[in-house]
Design a protein around this motif. Structure first.
Motif, PDB file in Angstrom:
ATOM      1  N   LYS A  72       0.737  -1.153   0.049  1.00  0.00           N
ATOM      2  CA  LYS A  72       0.036  -0.071  -0.001  1.00  0.00           C
ATOM      3  C   LYS A  72       0.770   1.228   0.021  1.00  0.00           C
ATOM      4  O   LYS A  72       2.122   1.227   0.185  1.00  0.00           O
ATOM      5  CB  LYS A  72      -1.010  -0.021   1.344  1.00  0.00           C
ATOM      6  N   LEU A  73       0.099   2.275  -0.605  1.00  0.00           N
ATOM      7  CA  LEU A  73       0.946   3.593  -0.549  1.00  0.00           C
ATOM      8  C   LEU A  73      -0.103   4.767   0.012  1.00  0.00           C
ATOM      9  O   LEU A  73      -1.179   4.515  -0.625  1.00  0.00           O
ATOM     10  CB  LEU A  73       1.495   3.881  -2.060  1.00  0.00           C
ATOM     11  N   ARG A  74       0.344   5.432   0.859  1.00  0.00           N
ATOM     12  CA  ARG A  74      -0.397   6.536   1.289  1.00  0.00           C
ATOM     13  C   ARG A  74       0.356   7.965   1.091  1.00  0.00           C
ATOM     14  O   ARG A  74       1.395   7.877   1.245  1.00  0.00           O
ATOM     15  CB  ARG A  74      -0.716   6.221   2.769  1.00  0.00           C
ATOM     16  N   THR A  75      -0.517   9.040   0.700  1.00  0.00           N
ATOM     17  CA  THR A  75       0.107  10.256   0.560  1.00  0.00           C
ATOM     18  C   THR A  75      -0.108  11.071   1.637  1.00  0.00           C
ATOM     19  O   THR A  75      -0.972  10.911   2.455  1.00  0.00           O
ATOM     20  CB  THR A  75      -0.310  10.918  -0.817  1.00  0.00           C
ATOM     21  N   ILE A  76       0.768  12.384   1.844  1.00  0.00           N
ATOM     22  CA  ILE A  76       0.289  13.057   2.739  1.00  0.00           C
ATOM     23  C   ILE A  76      -1.027  13.626   2.728  1.00  0.00           C
ATOM     24  O   ILE A  76      -1.495  13.992   4.071  1.00  0.00           O
ATOM     25  CB  ILE A  76       1.604  14.236   2.877  1.00  0.00           C
ATOM     26  N   ASP A  77      -1.808  13.922   1.816  1.00  0.00           N
ATOM     27  CA  ASP A  77      -3.102  14.467   1.708  1.00  0.00           C
ATOM     28  C   ASP A  77      -3.971  13.169   1.782  1.00  0.00           C
ATOM     29  O   ASP A  77      -5.100  13.592   1.771  1.00  0.00           O
ATOM     30  CB  ASP A  77      -3.107  15.292   0.586  1.00  0.00           C
ATOM     31  N   GLY A  78      -3.834  11.943   2.005  1.00  0.00           N
ATOM     32  CA  GLY A  78      -4.580  11.042   2.589  1.00  0.00           C
ATOM     33  C   GLY A  78      -4.894  10.115   1.386  1.00  0.00           C
ATOM     34  O   GLY A  78      -5.845   9.231   1.378  1.00  0.00           O
ATOM     35  N   ALA A  79      -4.406  10.407   0.046  1.00  0.00           N
ATOM     36  CA  ALA A  79      -4.825   9.639  -1.091  1.00  0.00           C
ATOM     37  C   ALA A  79      -4.235   8.139  -0.820  1.00  0.00           C
ATOM     38  O   ALA A  79      -3.058   8.028  -0.261  1.00  0.00           O
ATOM     39  CB  ALA A  79      -4.400  10.198  -2.255  1.00  0.00           C
ATOM     40  N   ARG A  80      -4.920   7.094  -1.247  1.00  0.00           N
ATOM     41  CA  ARG A  80      -4.383   5.695  -0.988  1.00  0.00           C
ATOM     42  C   ARG A  80      -4.170   5.012  -2.508  1.00  0.00           C
ATOM     43  O   ARG A  80      -5.032   5.281  -3.311  1.00  0.00           O
ATOM     44  CB  ARG A  80      -5.449   4.921  -0.220  1.00  0.00           C
ATOM     45  N   TYR A  81      -3.430   3.869  -2.507  1.00  0.00           N
ATOM     46  CA  TYR A  81      -2.956   3.596  -3.654  1.00  0.00           C
ATOM     47  C   TYR A  81      -2.850   1.984  -3.304  1.00  0.00           C
ATOM     48  O   TYR A  81      -2.138   1.583  -2.080  1.00  0.00           O
ATOM     49  CB  TYR A  81      -1.713   4.112  -4.246  1.00  0.00           C
ATOM     50  N   VAL A  82      -3.038   0.995  -4.140  1.00  0.00           N
ATOM     51  CA  VAL A  82      -2.462  -0.404  -3.942  1.00  0.00           C
ATOM     52  C   VAL A  82      -1.394  -0.666  -5.077  1.00  0.00           C
ATOM     53  O   VAL A  82      -1.411  -0.389  -6.209  1.00  0.00           O
ATOM     54  CB  VAL A  82      -3.881  -1.139  -3.972  1.00  0.00           C
ATOM     55  N   GLY A  83      -0.512  -1.690  -4.666  1.00  0.00           N
ATOM     56  CA  GLY A  83       0.479  -2.133  -5.701  1.00  0.00           C
ATOM     57  C   GLY A  83       0.601  -3.566  -6.042  1.00  0.00           C
ATOM     58  O   GLY A  83       0.051  -4.232  -5.163  1.00  0.00           O
ATOM     59  N   ARG A  84       1.251  -3.700  -6.838  1.00  0.00           N
ATOM     60  CA  ARG A  84       1.519  -5.303  -7.375  1.00  0.00           C
ATOM     61  C   ARG A  84       2.989  -5.328  -7.954  1.00  0.00           C
ATOM     62  O   ARG A  84       3.369  -4.235  -8.412  1.00  0.00           O
ATOM     63  CB  ARG A  84       0.624  -5.694  -8.420  1.00  0.00           C
ATOM     64  N   TYR A  85       3.560  -6.396  -7.451  1.00  0.00           N
ATOM     65  CA  TYR A  85       5.004  -6.611  -8.054  1.00  0.00           C
ATOM     66  C   TYR A  85       4.844  -7.241  -9.443  1.00  0.00           C
ATOM     67  O   TYR A  85       4.021  -8.099  -9.755  1.00  0.00           O
ATOM     68  CB  TYR A  85       5.650  -7.665  -6.933  1.00  0.00           C
ATOM     69  N   GLU A  86       5.969  -6.770 -10.095  1.00  0.00           N
ATOM     70  CA  GLU A  86       6.221  -7.542 -11.385  1.00  0.00           C
ATOM     71  C   GLU A  86       7.660  -7.716 -11.558  1.00  0.00           C
ATOM     72  O   GLU A  86       8.391  -7.034 -11.156  1.00  0.00           O
ATOM     73  CB  GLU A  86       5.734  -6.505 -12.425  1.00  0.00           C
ATOM     74  N   LEU A  87       8.051  -8.884 -12.243  1.00  0.00           N
ATOM     75  CA  LEU A  87       9.404  -9.126 -12.392  1.00  0.00           C
ATOM     76  C   LEU A  87       9.686  -8.409 -13.918  1.00  0.00           C
ATOM     77  O   LEU A  87       8.818  -8.355 -14.856  1.00  0.00           O
ATOM     78  CB  LEU A  87       9.493 -10.687 -12.759  1.00  0.00           C
ATOM     79  N   THR A  88      10.888  -7.871 -13.650  1.00  0.00           N
ATOM     80  CA  THR A  88      11.279  -7.081 -15.009  1.00  0.00           C
ATOM     81  C   THR A  88      12.164  -8.017 -16.003  1.00  0.00           C
ATOM     82  O   THR A  88      12.585  -9.339 -15.684  1.00  0.00           O
ATOM     83  CB  THR A  88      12.208  -6.226 -14.776  1.00  0.00           C
ATOM     84  N   CYS A  89      12.166  -8.100 -17.242  1.00  0.00           N
ATOM     85  CA  CYS A  89      13.081  -8.733 -18.287  1.00  0.00           C
ATOM     86  C   CYS A  89      14.653  -8.228 -17.988  1.00  0.00           C
ATOM     87  O   CYS A  89      15.026  -7.233 -18.525  1.00  0.00           O
ATOM     88  CB  CYS A  89      12.752  -8.503 -19.429  1.00  0.00           C
ATOM     89  N   GLY A  90      15.111  -9.128 -17.194  1.00  0.00           N
ATOM     90  CA  GLY A  90      16.860  -8.747 -16.917  1.00  0.00           C
ATOM     91  C   GLY A  90      16.558  -7.656 -15.585  1.00  0.00           C
ATOM     92  O   GLY A  90      15.823  -7.394 -15.134  1.00  0.00           O
ATOM     93  N   GLU A  91      18.173  -7.333 -15.325  1.00  0.00           N
ATOM     94  CA  GLU A  91      18.234  -6.573 -13.984  1.00  0.00           C
ATOM     95  C   GLU A  91      18.163  -5.078 -14.433  1.00  0.00           C
ATOM     96  O   GLU A  91      18.427  -4.750 -15.662  1.00  0.00           O
ATOM     97  CB  GLU A  91      19.757  -6.873 -13.627  1.00  0.00           C
ATOM     98  N   GLN A  92      17.668  -4.418 -13.484  1.00  0.00           N
ATOM     99  CA  GLN A  92      17.755  -2.887 -13.831  1.00  0.00           C
ATOM    100  C   GLN A  92      18.721  -2.598 -12.415  1.00  0.00           C
ATOM    101  O   GLN A  92      18.786  -2.914 -11.309  1.00  0.00           O
ATOM    102  CB  GLN A  92      16.374  -2.164 -13.384  1.00  0.00           C
ATOM    103  N   LEU A  93      19.489  -1.398 -12.841  1.00  0.00           N
ATOM    104  CA  LEU A  93      20.446  -1.087 -12.107  1.00  0.00           C
ATOM    105  C   LEU A  93      20.230   0.386 -11.526  1.00  0.00           C
ATOM    106  O   LEU A  93      19.665   1.302 -12.076  1.00  0.00           O
ATOM    107  CB  LEU A  93      21.803  -0.966 -12.912  1.00  0.00           C
ATOM    108  N   VAL A  94      20.641   0.349 -10.146  1.00  0.00           N
ATOM    109  CA  VAL A  94      20.536   1.745  -9.538  1.00  0.00           C
ATOM    110  C   VAL A  94      21.982   2.363  -9.409  1.00  0.00           C
ATOM    111  O   VAL A  94      22.749   1.640  -8.850  1.00  0.00           O
ATOM    112  CB  VAL A  94      19.998   1.751  -8.120  1.00  0.00           C
ATOM    113  N   VAL A  95      21.968   3.295 -10.300  1.00  0.00           N
ATOM    114  CA  VAL A  95      23.518   4.040 -10.300  1.00  0.00           C
ATOM    115  C   VAL A  95      23.597   5.377  -9.414  1.00  0.00           C
ATOM    116  O   VAL A  95      22.607   6.149  -9.368  1.00  0.00           O
ATOM    117  CB  VAL A  95      23.686   4.146 -11.817  1.00  0.00           C
TER     118      VAL A  95
END
Length: 90
Positions: free
Chosen positions: A42-65
């Protein structure tokens, strides 16, 4: 358990997060992530909006640089992930 057995360090797990377009202008401290270890985080914003998430696998690795410090001249790979988290309004 033996006293001399090495202890395992906690595993760091990185995820790329896709935010809905209306959230791209919010500062990071305005977002609160909850239940990341479940199938529907779940994700909640400071103004109270709510979101629901889902995980997905990517094709290959993604790098954080990024840079190690203020005086670093070259970027390096800080993390790798194959998981993406997408949020939609709840």
């Amino acid at each position: 358990m033996r006293d001399d057995a090495p202890s395992k360090a906690p595993r760091e797990d990185y995820v790329v997060v896709d935010l809905p377009l209306e959230l791209t202008d919010l500062p990071g401290d305005a977002l609160k992530f909850e239940d990341l270890d479940t199938r529907t985080p779940k994700l909640r914003t400071i103004d109270g909006a709510r979101y629901v998430g889902r995980y997905e696998l990517t094709c290959g690795e993604q790098l954080v640089v990024g840079f190690d410090g203020d005086d670093a001249l070259e970027a390096r790979v800080l993390a790798k992930t194959e998981r993406r988290l997408k949020f939609t309004p709840a």
